[in-house]
Write an enzyme that holds these catalytic residues in place. Sequence first.
Site, mmCIF file in Angstrom:
data_model
loop_
_atom_site.group_PDB
_atom_site.id
_atom_site.type_symbol
_atom_site.label_atom_id
_atom_site.label_comp_id
_atom_site.label_asym_id
_atom_site.label_seq_id
_atom_site.Cartn_x
_atom_site.Cartn_y
_atom_site.Cartn_z
ATOM 1 C CD GLU A 42 42.698 30.431 40.118
ATOM 2 O OE1 GLU A 42 41.539 30.862 40.228
ATOM 3 O OE2 GLU A 42 43.385 30.094 41.105
ATOM 4 C CG ASP A 94 47.564 28.375 40.373
ATOM 5 O OD1 ASP A 94 48.201 29.452 40.444
ATOM 6 O OD2 ASP A 94 46.388 28.251 40.761
#
Length: 311
Positions: A42, A94
Amino acid sequence: MLGFLGFSNGQEILTWQNYKNKYIPNGSYVIDPYNENRVTSESQGYGMILAILNDDKTTFDNLWQWTRKNLQREDYLFSWLWNDEVKDKNNATDGDFLIAYALLKAYEKWGDKAYKDEGEKIFNSLKNLIVIVKDNKLKDNYLLLPATYGFSNEKYDIVIFPSYYITFILKELSYKDNLWKGVYNYTKNILFKTILSTNLKFNLIEKKLIPISPVNLDVYRVIPYTYMAKESLEDLKTSFSEVDSFFKAKGYIPFNYNLGSLQQEVSESPFCVYRFFYLLYNDEKYLERYKVLKNNDKNNYFCDTFELFLD
């Protein structure tokens, strides 16, 4: 990414150079000082996007090459956690989205087709993490697994993370691919029609989403993600209405807010959460609390990342 006119209000303005000095000291990976200087997929994705926004190709290439060398797996997705070595080989969806998106935007900005090719490989691999559950009464449910392992072993349930449905990325993908269009449309169904918690359980029998965890920083990201997608925030107000009511009564947002409970912890969310809620509810009290907390929180990689996105 999107100007937030006049928001600084006398606060020290964070620059890209200051951000790099604090969080990318070696020029190749983004550290989180509040979590033992760990590196995540991330954080690498956020850093790559910020490098593009600041027209910093050198930093972008350094971040990408380090990520490719140290985190990328054979399936083109990325081990999510590194601290001197890979600590967890599982991916975080993500992070994969952010890195792939950054590569496509880098292609648009600097014209190197190698970026595009690598980004498309990642997005094609991510398609394998989409579970479509048919429902005769509703549209198809597009369940995006948070990782390759650990979230679809239950007999009757699948766990999803709402914040992994990154609105501004999925919106762009939806123009080019019908599968991503389905995921994007389902994203709006999640965000605007569900009381959100950080994790949601999708019951395969009843075909509905059920909050199963506290509400915290991870899910609050859907507010700026939706704002960055230039989507209306109006319907999102309902999703966080209980937290808003608590703030109005108690004057703070707990670090972990327990839905439906009178007992809440006293530890407080960091300053960027108040900025998110100011975006959502336009309440000056959120802005006031933001200013106070920001003055005392100088090494918050996560919040400073979103400061740059929103300024």
